[in-house]
Design a protein around this motif. Structure first.
Motif, PDB file in Angstrom:
ATOM      1  N   ARG A  37       0.838  -1.208   0.000  1.00 13.14           N
ATOM      2  CA  ARG A  37       0.000   0.000   0.000  1.00 13.14           C
ATOM      3  C   ARG A  37       0.874   1.259   0.000  1.00 13.14           C
ATOM      4  N   TYR A  54       2.190   1.654  -3.553  1.00 10.42           N
ATOM      5  CA  TYR A  54       1.179   2.220  -4.459  1.00 10.42           C
ATOM      6  C   TYR A  54       1.080   3.734  -4.277  1.00 10.42           C
ATOM      7  N   THR A  55       1.107   4.177  -3.025  1.00 10.50           N
ATOM      8  CA  THR A  55       1.006   5.610  -2.754  1.00 10.50           C
ATOM      9  C   THR A  55       2.191   6.359  -3.349  1.00 10.50           C
ATOM     10  N   ARG A  65      -2.882   2.459  -8.261  1.00 12.38           N
ATOM     11  CA  ARG A  65      -3.974   1.980  -7.434  1.00 12.38           C
ATOM     12  C   ARG A  65      -3.872   0.511  -7.044  1.00 12.38           C
ATOM     13  N   GLU A  82      -1.633  -2.028 -12.074  1.00 10.21           N
ATOM     14  CA  GLU A  82      -0.849  -0.887 -12.537  1.00 10.21           C
ATOM     15  C   GLU A  82       0.623  -1.035 -12.174  1.00 10.21           C
TER      16      GLU A  82
END
Length: 912
Positions: free
Chosen positions: A885, A888-889, A894, A898
């Motif tokens: 997570r 991704y940030t 997302r 991706e």
């Protein structure tokens, strides 16, 4: 709860964090009776919104493998089907739910970590481990590993112990001291309610030193008259002994039948009340026998048996006579179901034995085998040691002592293993036993700070074994060769030439030749007659290891030696295949204790191929595993990577640490590897004098093969650049003795590059071009980039400016793409000298990934699931998801879909 504001504050903060999704571990350390258990009960057991799991270590249960872990996790096994299959199998085998080969302890640890995380997914989990100093060794090691790997699972592990167990090193510690004076006085007033002379009160307070249990228990049983008369406890006893003595006074006042019942309870750490009453019935003790113990506040007998304090248990057991202890254990053995719990029954029978007893010794041997099959090496060692003690026949006793010594050594207790070997050596003369003793002594020496003694001990043992077991003798000769290469210049009684000569004369393999047999024949020939004679045989052995069906034991034992042999003969195809197979085998079999060694071999291949990012990921994985286990494997991979990257600060930090470990372990090969790395670094930086000094040390011992050969190429370049042509030619001659017979594109390319440095201008250009061409057909991307660099520098000196610019720009771009910072700067300096330039690299993004995030992101891009990534990096799947997570940030994406197409380059950490 008096005082303890600091301790309660720490616990409150950790409880709040675990409710928020974070994890942690804490070790409460304090004297017996300091209030560790009371503190946990007061602050944690009643904490809202969390699930509590609890286990208490018991001194007499310290030899039963995974007993504490089973108590802790037993009620969680309904979640077993949520674990990845290898982890679920490991726990099932460990807890005796199914049969199978003993799982690696680190795989068991990973399984427990995943199990706790799965349980905590429903509700935050707090695991309390009291009296951790008495955990069985296997449970303590697993829980220590798990505690060090917690990150984001909503799991909190709280340990309490008298002092830090060695298995819990690295876990944060919270001291629990005695109470401050004011609170100690208040507590004492609650116990002694009658008037007390001030002098006597001060004496009691001084003796208790603020320990709550001492203040509560020491005065119990002493009359006001006794206290008023100037009460003073015996100063010769430690505080623990004085508290135990206070309990003993209360025990002595009980009826004889009650004392015997308490003794049965103390002798059985399982706390099984049904077993207690069955054993008591065998000794004629009825249900009312426990009333007096209940009334005295010493024990509670319900569904389980709970002593008021662990010191009560020890006081009961110590107060009993040896004869009464044997009666209690005999009753417990008879009351224990032989089919349901054979190991506990065997242990009780052993404690009940007054002298040698062959039947009990045989039972203990069977228990040892069961313990070993579950990975309980410490328990197996304890069973075997006791079996030896109960053996009357001197020869059988000596044989069992050897078996116990091997188990003790495998469990990490080298001192006990040495003592048992000495006991075995005192038995009746037996040549095969003497060989077994020598084999273990040699293996222990090889893996100890005295590894220089290992080759000689193993060599002597191999000779003894020739008359009894040809296969074992040949394997021991190969062990001796490996030990001699490792020890190198530090070998004491036998170095590589002596070991190789003896191995060359070993009996031939009986029956079909195994890959290990071929490797022994090849290496012994290589090290006695040289590369021209030995390379063909070693190449056949490497090929056999690449294609043969190997047992797990063979693969884990010999693949590292085979990997080293491949790069020793400059075979980078074999090196790639074998290092990949070694890592794959270690992963698939769960041999996580060997995985760092396998990864180190693979890192070397990645560096050779110019795959620095992949090497960095594996170095990070090694650091993860060694941090989790407390292993002392030198950071060879991280150091070599830093050297090739030109990170001088990191090399300056790591090299002294690695050298200290290498010197302590007596590993000459490790010393050579460090000095080779320093030579690479300094050649890259253009500090040729320093490179020369390091390369001289690295090449001083020809018996540290492989790395010595590589260092000879560094020595050639450094000597040429410092104007010492004679030294360069001598190094080239030694190098060519290995590269020529090896005959690979890698070896001949490195030789051509080295000859070009020494040759005159007329011959140099053809040699430069040959080096670039040959290395381009090898897997050596870095070696080829260096060949391009030295060719560009030569063109510059020939004033062929246009060609020099193109060649040096090519070299710079190659090094920059690889991440070889020092060589890239050297190429840039040479390029600038001939008027060339390169575009500056873009500044890195602020959203830089950490090494761990990058490692996880790369594995996720390759399609690995969170559990698979967690298994490789020794993390829980929930922690992997937490890191993803964050990835991704930082990348502005997302999810996984991706991530497959995301550009990681702008987000690489500085080392990438």
């Amino acid at each position: 709860m008096l005082d303890r504001d600091v301790e309660r504050g720490v616990l409150d903060r950790m409880l709040a964090e675990v409710r928020e999704g974070r994890s942690g571990a804490l070790l409460l350390v304090g004297e017996p009776g300091a209030g560790k258990t009371a503190l946990l009960d007061w602050r944690v057991s009643a904490a809202p919104g969390v699930r509590i799991a609890r286990v208490t270590g018991v001194e007499s249960e310290g030899e039963l493998p995974y007993s504490a872990l089973h108590q802790l996790c037993g009620r969680m096994l309904g979640h077993l089907d949520r674990l990845p299959a290898p982890q679920a199998d490991a726990l099932a085998i460990t807890f005796g739910l199914r049969d199978g080969p003993a799982p690696d302890l680190l795989l068991v640890s990973l399984a427990v970590l995943t199990l706790l995380a799965e349980v905590a997914a429903e509700r935050p989990l707090v695991a309390i481990v009291d009296d951790a100093q008495w955990l069985d060794t296997a449970s303590a090691r697993v829980l220590g590993v798990v505690a060090r790997r917690l990150q984001s699972e909503s799991v909190l592990i709280l340990f309490a112990a008298r002092e830090r167990p060695r298995e819990l090193r690295g876990v944060a510690e919270l001291p629990v001291p005695g109470l401050p004076e004011h609170e100690a006085r208040e507590l004492l007033r609650s116990v002694i309610t009658w008037p007390l002379d001030a002098h006597v009160r001060e004496a009691v307070l001084a003796e208790a030193r603020g320990i709550p249990l001492a203040l509560l228990e020491l005065p119990v049983g002493l009359s006001p008259v006794c206290l008023a008369g100037g009460f003073r406890l015996p100063g010769a006893l430690p505080l623990t002994g004085r508290i135990e003595e206070s309990f003993r006074r209360r025990i002595d006042a009980l009826p004889a039948d009650t004392r015997l019942l308490l003794l049965i309870a103390a002798a059985d750490p399982s706390g099984n009340a049904a077993l207690l009453w069955r054993a008591a019935g065998l000794l004629g003790l009825g249900a009312g026998t426990s009333d007096a113990a209940h009334d005295a506040g010493l024990v509670t007998i319900g569904v389980t048996v709970t002593f008021r304090h662990t010191l009560v248990r020890s006081a009961v057991y110590r107060a009993a006579s040896p004869a009464d202890r044997r009666r209690a254990h005999a009753a417990l053995a008879e009351a224990t179901d032989a089919s349901a719990d054979p190991d506990r029954r065997a242990w009780h029978r052993a404690e009940a034995a007054a002298g040698p007893d062959e039947a009990v010794a045989a039972e203990l041997e069977a228990s040892a085998e069961r313990a070993r099959s579950r990975g309980g090496l410490a328990a197996a060692a304890a069973f075997l040691e006791r079996a030896a003690e109960l053996t009357a026949d001197p020869a059988a006793r000596a044989d069992r002592s050897v078996s116990a010594a091997r188990a003790k050594y495998q469990a990490g207790d080298r001192e006990a293993a040495s003592a048992l070997l000495a006991l075995a050596a005192s038995g009746p003369p037996d040549e095969l036993r003497a060989a077994r003793i020598g084999l273990l002594a040699g293996q222990m020496a090889f893996a100890s700070p005295h590894s220089g003694d290992g080759p000689g001990l193993l060599l002597d043992t191999a000779g003894r074994l020739e008359r009894h077991d040809t296969v074992l003798a040949r394997d021991t000769y190969l062990d001796a060769l490996t030990a001699a290469v490792y020890a190198g210049r530090f070998a004491t009684t036998a170095g590589l030439p002596q070991v190789a000569a003896a191995a060359r004369a070993a009996p031939p393999a009986a029956g079909p030749s195994r890959p290990a047999d071929r490797l022994l024949d090849g290496l012994s020939r290589l090290y006695t007659d040289g590369y021209a004679a030995g390379v063909p045989l070693v190449r056949e052995a490497v090929s056999a290891f690449r294609t043969a069906e190997l047992s797990v034991e063979e693969a884990l034992r010999w693949l590292y030696v085979a990997c080293h042999s491949a790069h020793d003969i400059w075979d980078d195809d074999g090196w790639l295949a074998l290092s990949s197979r070694y890592v794959r085998t270690a992963r698939e079999t769960g041999a996580l204790s060997l995985l760092p060694i396998a990864l180190s071999a693979r890192i070397g291949m990645h560096l050779h191929a110019g795959e620095f990012a992949e090497a960095a990921a594996l170095a990070e994985e090694i650091a993860t595993i060694t941090a989790a286990t407390g292993d002392t494997l030198p950071a060879y991979g991280a150091l070599a990577l830093s050297g090739w990257q030109g990170r001088t600060a990191e090399v300056s930090r790591l090299a002294p640490v690695v050298l200290d470990v290498v010197a302590a372990r007596g590993e000459g090969m490790g010393l050579t590897l460090v000095q080779h790395t320093l030579a690479v670094l300094h050649n890259g930086l253009g500090r040729f004098g320093e490179a020369l000094a390091a390369a001289e040390v690295a090449t001083a011992s020809p018996h540290e093969t492989g790395f010595t050969n590589w260092a000879l190429a560094e020595l050639v370049e450094a000597a040429v650049r410092t104007g010492d042509r004679n030294r360069a030619e001598q190094a080239l001659e030694r190098l060519a003795a290995t590269t020529g017979p090896s005959g690979t594109e890698w070896s001949l390319g490195v030789e051509a590059r080295s000859r070009a440095l020494v040759a005159g201008d007329a011959a140099a250009e053809d040699l430069h071009r040959e080096a670039i061409d040959r290395l381009g057909r090898s897997r050596g991307a870095v070696a080829q980039a260096r060949a391009v660099l030295v060719y560009g520098e030569w063109l510059s000196r020939q004033d062929r400016v246009d060609q020099a610019r193109a060649t040096l720009r090519d070299a710079h771009d190659r090094f920059a793409a690889i991440g070889a910072g020092a060589f890239a700067r050297r190429a840039l300096t040479a390029l600038t000298f001939v008027g060339g330039e390169v575009l500056p690299r873009a500044a890195p993004s602020r959203a830089t990934l950490t090494e761990q995030e990058l490692t996880i992101a790369r594995r996720a891009r390759e399609g690995r699931s969170n559990p698979e990534i967690g298994a490789e990096l020794f993390l829980s799947a929930r922690t992997v998801e937490w890191h993803l997570r964050k990835v991704y940030t930082k990348l502005g994406i997302r999810g996984r879909r991706e991530l497959r197409s995301a550009d990681l380059a702008p987000h690489l950490p500085e080392s990438g």
